[in-house]
Design a protein around this motif. Structure first.
Motif, PDB file in Angstrom:
ATOM      1  N   VAL A 175       0.839  -1.202   0.000  1.00  0.00           N
ATOM      2  CA  VAL A 175       0.000   0.000   0.000  1.00  0.00           C
ATOM      3  C   VAL A 175       0.875   1.255   0.000  1.00  0.00           C
ATOM      4  O   VAL A 175       0.625   2.216  -0.743  1.00  0.00           O
ATOM      5  CB  VAL A 175      -0.946  -0.015   1.219  1.00  0.00           C
ATOM      6  CG1 VAL A 175      -1.576   1.352   1.435  1.00  0.00           C
ATOM      7  CG2 VAL A 175      -2.021  -1.089   1.036  1.00  0.00           C
ATOM      8  N   VAL A 181      -7.872  -0.482   2.141  1.00  0.00           N
ATOM      9  CA  VAL A 181      -6.654  -0.282   1.353  1.00  0.00           C
ATOM     10  C   VAL A 181      -6.339  -1.509   0.502  1.00  0.00           C
ATOM     11  O   VAL A 181      -5.664  -1.406  -0.527  1.00  0.00           O
ATOM     12  CB  VAL A 181      -5.451   0.067   2.257  1.00  0.00           C
ATOM     13  CG1 VAL A 181      -5.688   1.376   2.981  1.00  0.00           C
ATOM     14  CG2 VAL A 181      -5.119  -1.070   3.221  1.00  0.00           C
ATOM     15  N   GLY A 185      -8.159  -0.101  -4.283  1.00  0.00           N
ATOM     16  CA  GLY A 185      -7.094  -0.367  -3.322  1.00  0.00           C
ATOM     17  C   GLY A 185      -5.869  -0.977  -3.975  1.00  0.00           C
ATOM     18  O   GLY A 185      -5.586  -0.746  -5.151  1.00  0.00           O
TER      19      GLY A 185
END
Length: 798
Positions: free
Chosen positions: A360, A423, A439
């Motif tokens: 992420v 996410v 995401g």
């Protein structure tokens, strides 16, 4: 008319023709025997005339990192009889048989054996069989007799002509069950291997080979090379002359990376917790009788401890296979013979959030310091009925009321599920200026998990390592005939659903995230030693994957995993040209050491080509079927290997630090007084072939495994420990205390060694499970109702 005599005219010519024809036939046959088939008949003659006697060699010793012997050779004594050397008097022979029978417990005659109802071959029968074959060759009538019996036979040998003692080597395993899964054991040569090993000088009737563990993996290195004595014998087998003798070469010894004292401490900590867990079930379903502890040096990949419980006692197999014991442990549903550290597959749970967080941060899915809301659950709407709340699927956080506003570092420290749902798989209710649409996505999760070893054999020097599984949409379609859903991505983002790993894989993955971005091959071999104890090859860490580009100079090749090479290059990849079962097998091109290829580490519009190589673990033989054409790179959207920068790794490390010392951290009980530690808890719901028949697999109330990964010191980690407790429940209250106790033992052992004191520690003085669970100040992570190992929730969203 002139009268013809009997052998004149045509009769004479006919007879002469027959003679000449016979002469030609015999001449041709003689030529065939003397010249054409000469080598065949000479070999047959030599087989009768020559006898090759294999000469035994000394098997190498296995030691731990401090020199403690874990497997070594001790003498065993076999009783033999040479039939041709027995007295001619039958009464004297029977007297010898009776005396030997009293010493070794074998019936003296066939008649006595039948009268006693024993299904055992008598001494008389064994000698008769040997006498009919080769009377001058010794016949073994008893193996591994006690030393007392050996001495008595040698003292009386003058009165028992033909009887002798043969000394052979057997293994001794002083640490027994504590290191059984690492060391393994030896056993008789199986029928399917007999022909091949017989050519190497082994005698399948008596010789033994490694069956498991290091004993199997390093069979050739430990066994050495057998010598041979070529002898000329007569038809009865009596030696006439020794023609040639080739001496044996002793096997290499090996020093392992294992610290036996730490191994014992880790096993003790695990057993204490299993006992505590079963005596205090705290509402969890059933008992727990399986667990794993893996301790390694994250800077080198050296495995310091590798505990798999339940274990087995390999001393029961040291001299011969104890079949009654073997049948008992193979029937145990807990599978004591299986090394779950490298073979068991389990959902990793929230420890997997570390790699999700790294991806992420690296892919700019969200600003790491940007907050997302966690109200305790996330409602995923059904795309076919977006206005019908009843058709939506609810994904909950382990904390019923939620964590409120959460950023990336806090999401790791608090183990916030709802943050990772968003996410990992996206949230259409949040602006794309804040959160990337979709995401990280399953493709991103797959790339980052694969880059850190999930789905690959890591090459530890133990047989039958399991590669684990990182799923992707193609995998689900091939195996389940279903499309991948957003719900699947939500589950995968925090290590649930179809994601399965071995404890060693998870430990190696975490190590690559805390050591600056290098995935090292986990290794048990520190160095090989010759017979005098001299080091043959000094230890060097082996890089399995370059995770952080910053660690590799621009003029040096990167290292990618073999499966990544296959996903990148397809039929021309190393695995495809080196695996003999591959349709693209090309031995002329198979050059693992010299193999090089290129990969784009830039972006599509600004490519940056880097050379890469593939690390091949020691003794790897290309039989793992890595080459799979169904996974070859598509022309559209080909595989893109993932890399993680120092900055992104810093967010992950900070999150693990806050998990221990930050307010609300789930690992606050892991703190030690004398060093700064960090870690990540995990609680992984599951439903497998053990839980399902017991009725534990209830939607919304799944059983759970307990995980914890901890390391220290934080700034420069030298020890990483992962504990796994099958059906243990909460990671923070069950797995964490095991790690803390083992880590405490590690530093005690280190301090004792530095002070020149005895390295042994009193395991009773270590931290106990009640010490840590009673002093927990932070919240504990409980399970949610969103996933299982076999049945991952799905939805109809894209």
């Amino acid at each position: 008319m002139k009268r013809l005599l009997p052998f004149q005219g045509w009769r004479l010519y006919f007879f002469q023709g027959i003679v000449i024809a016979l002469f030609l036939v015999f001449s041709l046959r003689l030529y065939q025997l003397q010249f054409i088939d000469y080598e065949t008949y000479e070999a047959d003659a030599n087989e009768n005339r020559l006898s090759a006697l294999p000469l035994s060699t000394s098997r190498g010793v296995i030691r731990d990192r401090d020199g403690t012997r874990l497997a070594f050779n001790v003498p065993a004594y076999n009783v033999t009889i040479v039939p041709a050397e027995l007295p001619s008097d039958e009464d004297t022979v029977l007297e010898i048989y009776n005396k030997l029978s009293a010493l070794v417990g074998v019936p003296p005659t066939a008649e006595i054996a039948r009268s006693e109802g024993n299904d055992v071959i008598s001494i008389e029968e064994m000698v008769q069989t040997g006498e009919g074959f080769r009377p001058f060759s010794p016949v073994t009538i008893a193996t591994d007799v006690p030393r007392r019996v050996m001495i008595e036979i040698l003292e009386d040998r003058i009165f028992m002509p033909g009887v002798d003692i043969q000394t052979v080597s057997v293994r001794e395993y002083p640490t027994g069950a504590t290191t059984a899964h690492i060391i393994g054991y030896m056993g008789p040569i199986a029928e399917d291997e007999a022909a091949e090993l017989r050519e190497q000088g082994y005698d399948p009737a008596y010789d033994r080979i490694g069956y498991e563990g290091i004993e199997r993996y390093l069979q050739s290195e430990l066994a050495g090379a057998r010598g041979e004595e070529l002898r000329e014998v007569d038809v009865a087998g009596e030696v006439i002359n020794v023609i040639e003798r080739r001496e044996s070469e002793p096997g290499q010894s090996v020093r392992l990376t294992i610290d036996t004292d730490l191994q014992a401490a880790a096993e003790t900590a695990l057993l204490r917790m299993l006992q505590y867990r079963n005596e205090n079930p705290q509402g969890w379903k059933g008992l727990s009788n399986q667990g794993v502890v893996v301790a390694l040096n994250p800077q080198t990949g050296e495995v310091l401890a590798l505990v798999s419980w339940p274990t087995f006692d390999n001393t029961r197999f040291a001299r011969s296979i104890d079949y009654e014991y073997y049948l008992d442990i193979t029937a145990d549903p807990a599978r004591p013979l299986v090394n779950n550290a490298i073979k068991g597959l389990y959902p990793p749970g929230s420890v997997f959030k570390l790699i999700t967080a790294a991806g992420v941060a690296e892919e700019n899915v969200i600003d790491p310091m940007q907050n997302l809301r966690d109200e305790g659950s996330l409602l995923l709407e059904n795309r076919y009925a977006p206005n019908d709340p009843a058709a939506a699927q609810r994904f909950v956080c382990w904390l019923p009321g939620g964590h409120g506003s959460v950023n990336l570092i806090e999401s790791i420290a608090w183990s916030c599920d709802v943050y990772f749902y968003q996410v990992g798989g996206g949230n259409s209710n949040i602006s794309e200026s804040v959160l990337k649409s979709g995401g990280l996505g399953i493709d991103g999760l797959f790339r980052y998990a694969t880059a850190t070893g999930i789905g690959s054999e890591l090459g530890i020097e133990l047989p039958f390592e399991n590669p684990g599984r990182m799923p992707d949409p193609d995998w689900k379609r091939r195996n389940y005939g279903q499309a991948w859903s957003t719900g699947d991505t939500y589950n995968a983002a925090f290590g649930q659903g179809y994601v399965t790993v071995t404890p060693l894989q998870l430990a190696s993955q975490v190590a690559s995230l805390i050591n600056g971005g290098t995935l090292y091959q986990p290794t048990l071999i520190r160095e090989f030693l010759d017979e005098e104890g001299n080091v043959l090859n000094p230890f060097e860490p082996m890089v399995l994957r370059s995770v952080n580009l910053d660690n590799v100079p621009a003029n040096e090749p990167l290292t990618l995993l073999m499966v990544e090479d296959m996903l990148l290059k397809g039929p021309s990849s190393l695995s495809c040209i080196c695996e003999s079962t591959s349709d693209f097998y090309d031995p002329a091109r198979c050059d693992p050491e010299g193999y090089r290829n290129t990969v784009n580490v830039g972006d599509t519009f600004a490519p940056v080509e880097r050379e890469y190589k593939v690390h091949i673990p020691y003794n790897y033989n290309f039989t793992s079927a890595v080459c799979q054409p169904v996974r070859f790179p598509p022309t559209i959207s080909p595989y893109d290997p993932a890399f993680v920068s120092t900055e992104s790794l810093g967010y992950v490390r900070q999150g693990t630090l806050e998990a221990v010392y930050g307010e609300g951290g789930t690992a606050s009980a892991a703190a030690l007084d004398y060093t700064i530690v960090a870690g990540k808890t995990g609680t992984a719901e599951y439903c497998d072939d053990i839980a399902r028949p017991l009725g534990y697999c209830v939607q919304g109330s799944w059983p759970a495994h307990a995980w914890y990964a901890g390391y220290a010191p934080f700034e420069d980690p030298e020890i990483l420990i992962v504990a796994f407790v099958y059906n243990g429940g909460e990671g923070s209250s069950v797995a964490l205390p095991v790690v803390r106790e083992t880590m405490d033992a590690y530093f005690q052992l280190k301090n004792n060694a530095a002070a020149g004191q005895d390295r042994e520690i009193d395991l009773g003085d270590l931290i106990t499970p009640t010490d840590t669970t009673n002093t927990t100040t932070g919240p504990t992570e409980t399970t949610s109702d969103t996933s299982s190992i076999d049945t991952a929730p799905t939805d109809t969203a894209p």
